[in-house]
Write a protein that holds these residues in place. Sequence first.
Motif, PDB file in Angstrom:
ATOM      1  N   ALA B  57       0.609   1.847   3.131  1.00 37.89           N
ATOM      2  CA  ALA B  57      -0.143   0.750   3.745  1.00 37.89           C
ATOM      3  C   ALA B  57       0.085  -0.541   2.969  1.00 37.89           C
ATOM      4  CB  ALA B  57      -1.634   1.093   3.780  1.00 37.89           C
ATOM      5  N   MET B  58      -0.182  -1.670   3.647  1.00 38.16           N
ATOM      6  CA  MET B  58       0.097  -2.983   3.068  1.00 38.16           C
ATOM      7  C   MET B  58      -0.714  -3.263   1.805  1.00 38.16           C
ATOM      8  SD  MET B  58       2.556  -4.270   4.641  1.00 38.16           S
ATOM      9  CE  MET B  58       2.598  -5.974   4.033  1.00 38.16           C
ATOM     10  N   ASP B  59      -1.878  -2.626   1.677  1.00 38.80           N
ATOM     11  CA  ASP B  59      -2.744  -2.970   0.547  1.00 38.80           C
ATOM     12  C   ASP B  59      -2.565  -2.019  -0.639  1.00 38.80           C
ATOM     13  OD1 ASP B  59      -3.781  -0.773   1.762  1.00 38.80           O
ATOM     14  OD2 ASP B  59      -5.841  -1.527   1.916  1.00 38.80           O
ATOM     15  N   GLU B  60      -1.594  -1.110  -0.574  1.00 35.34           N
ATOM     16  CA  GLU B  60      -1.403  -0.185  -1.697  1.00 35.34           C
ATOM     17  C   GLU B  60      -0.573  -0.826  -2.809  1.00 35.34           C
ATOM     18  OE1 GLU B  60      -1.054   4.136  -0.821  1.00 35.34           O
ATOM     19  OE2 GLU B  60      -0.517   3.457   1.184  1.00 35.34           O
ATOM     20  N   GLU B  61      -0.861  -0.422  -4.018  1.00 37.78           N
ATOM     21  CA  GLU B  61      -0.073  -0.890  -5.169  1.00 37.78           C
ATOM     22  C   GLU B  61       1.291  -0.205  -5.047  1.00 37.78           C
ATOM     23  OE1 GLU B  61       1.880  -1.628  -8.411  1.00 37.78           O
ATOM     24  OE2 GLU B  61       1.165   0.431  -8.372  1.00 37.78           O
ATOM     25  N   PRO B  62       2.370  -1.011  -4.945  1.00 37.61           N
ATOM     26  CA  PRO B  62       3.637  -0.439  -4.491  1.00 37.61           C
ATOM     27  C   PRO B  62       4.202   0.696  -5.364  1.00 37.61           C
ATOM     28  CG  PRO B  62       3.904  -2.747  -5.174  1.00 37.61           C
ATOM     29  CD  PRO B  62       2.444  -2.460  -5.130  1.00 37.61           C
ATOM     30  N   LEU B  63       4.286   0.476  -6.669  1.00 37.52           N
ATOM     31  CA  LEU B  63       4.960   1.466  -7.509  1.00 37.52           C
ATOM     32  C   LEU B  63       4.221   2.807  -7.487  1.00 37.52           C
ATOM     33  CD1 LEU B  63       7.531   1.457  -9.201  1.00 37.52           C
ATOM     34  CD2 LEU B  63       6.132   0.995 -11.209  1.00 37.52           C
TER      35      LEU B  63
END
Lengths: 329, 329
Positions: B57-63
């Motif tokens: 999802a867009m709001d997740e911390e990417p790494l």
Amino acid sequence: MGGDHAPGEIVAGALRAKEELGVNILLVGDPQQIKAVMPPKINMDRLEIVPAEEAIAMDEEPLNAVRKKRKASINVAMDLVKKQQADAVFSAGHSGAAMASALLRLGRLPGIDRPAIGTVFPTIVAGKPVLILDVGANVDCRPKFLEQFAVMGSIYSQYVLGMPEPKIGLLNIGEEDTKGNDLALKTYELLQKNQQINFIGNAEGRDVLSGDFDVIVCDGFVGNVLLKFAESLGGVILQILREELPQGLHGQIGTAILKPNLKRIKQRMDHAEHGGALLLGVDGICFIGHGSSQAPSIFSAIRMAKEAVDNQVLTRLQSQYQILQNEAD
Amino acid sequence: MGGDHAPGEIVAGALRAKEELGVNILLVGDPQQIKAVMPPKINMDRLEIVPAEEAIAMDEEPLNAVRKKRKASINVAMDLVKKQQADAVFSAGHSGAAMASALLRLGRLPGIDRPAIGTVFPTIVAGKPVLILDVGANVDCRPKFLEQFAVMGSIYSQYVLGMPEPKIGLLNIGEEDTKGNDLALKTYELLQKNQQINFIGNAEGRDVLSGDFDVIVCDGFVGNVLLKFAESLGGVILQILREELPQGLHGQIGTAILKPNLKRIKQRMDHAEHGGALLLGVDGICFIGHGSSQAPSIFSAIRMAKEAVDNQVLTRLQSQYQILQNEAD
């Protein structure tokens, strides 16, 4: 003596300011050239020509030129401020030379490490400009420089641009306080702790023209890139309008009808119409106009200078930093 | 699965690419959702649905998200490239996650310290875009990173965007080689010495849209600010047109006549129409679309990806750096 349209447009703007704002005008430069562009029956009340033997050309290395040409018009004008014979100085000439002359003749305000150049951008909210600083004086900045820019910008925004409780932003690449390069991260902490300003958070590139911020601080490298990019947009948009609008008879009719509107749009996009740059952090009020400045820009710069003087911007800055100094002791 | 209009617009753009470009399409994600947006009588030649159980999802911390959700669609897609079951990957989802997944699954190209994100801006010269990099992957850069960006940008410009002998510029605050911050000064020296590229000098903010440069390199902080500022312009201009155009009857007639032209102007200014971002420096061809991407953007990104594959961009990059490596030995 400086700028593409000097001295004609400079004198025209200054004379308008004298009549409409009631200010006293000192025109510094070559008296012959200045007199040549004045109306024949000029009222010399509150108007004086201060002779200066030299002028600094646009292609001269600023610091050397300012040092060598001691009688250059910009130096003579700065000296008038230094000797309190003038309250503020405006130049549409070599901006580097104006900055160098201000630093050498007036010096920095106590508490300020680096003076900054601020520019007023229009936003999508009509009548609500945003002050961006620094736009080129300091290419490598430390966090405390940006904090000083924020304090100075806040005072200018409030007392020169008339924004109550100016909303301060830090130019950055994300909204969150964890975003940014090393400089931005450290500056964020300082701004958040600073009680003198109304820091509302990071401003991304897309927020610059949104009207959500009254002051946005950044280092002079990013600010200069952004300023010059923004300055090029008026021309870019006109070019695209020229290519896209006049296709077919319908388009031509539409274009003709809209001509005055298109001109107004260009003016609104064109930041040069909004009065040029402010030199913040030197011990005197200085405004630097765009080289292409014409009478309306000169007039609005002088109006801003008058606001700065009337509202005691320098005294406010000094007392702000005196407080900070005392708190630190 | 990623982007504001997924999966409908993604699938539509991909199917168009399959028909018009003759490419094979692997749609990675939830089969049910994907099938739901497909036309009922779809030709499944050169088309495959690769199931993925999760999405980021867009709001997740990417790494973290990329590490934890091993079966996320972006990871499954990257693995297809890694296993050489796909030649390139496109995502309109979380760009940070796409970048993290590419780094973890594909790794960097030999000789590249930091992958960069490049974006194609339109210029005032129709059909002559400029590739700007980095626009956000690396906020604190060293001179050799920018040199690597220049080499990668040159190869992408030539073999993906079709510019012969791409003209490379360094984003800076003046034309002269003495101008700039510490990073720019040191990068200038490296670029001038580099025989692999056609470095033509500093590009100021006003030069970005001039069409004089094919590739402009900068650190990811400045590039991101510039990108987001530029992205906001389409909306800003429309807003100003809305306010300035429809004044009085004449204006309204003109506006109505020009409506299709104004729409075209917005499209031309809107960089999202120009295909999104390129991830340069990872060991695979990756394109990252804007979250707002619709079918035409997806199609043009796939077209660029095909150019990159057909013209062996990765092999060219590798051999370029092999040469540099050998020269250094």
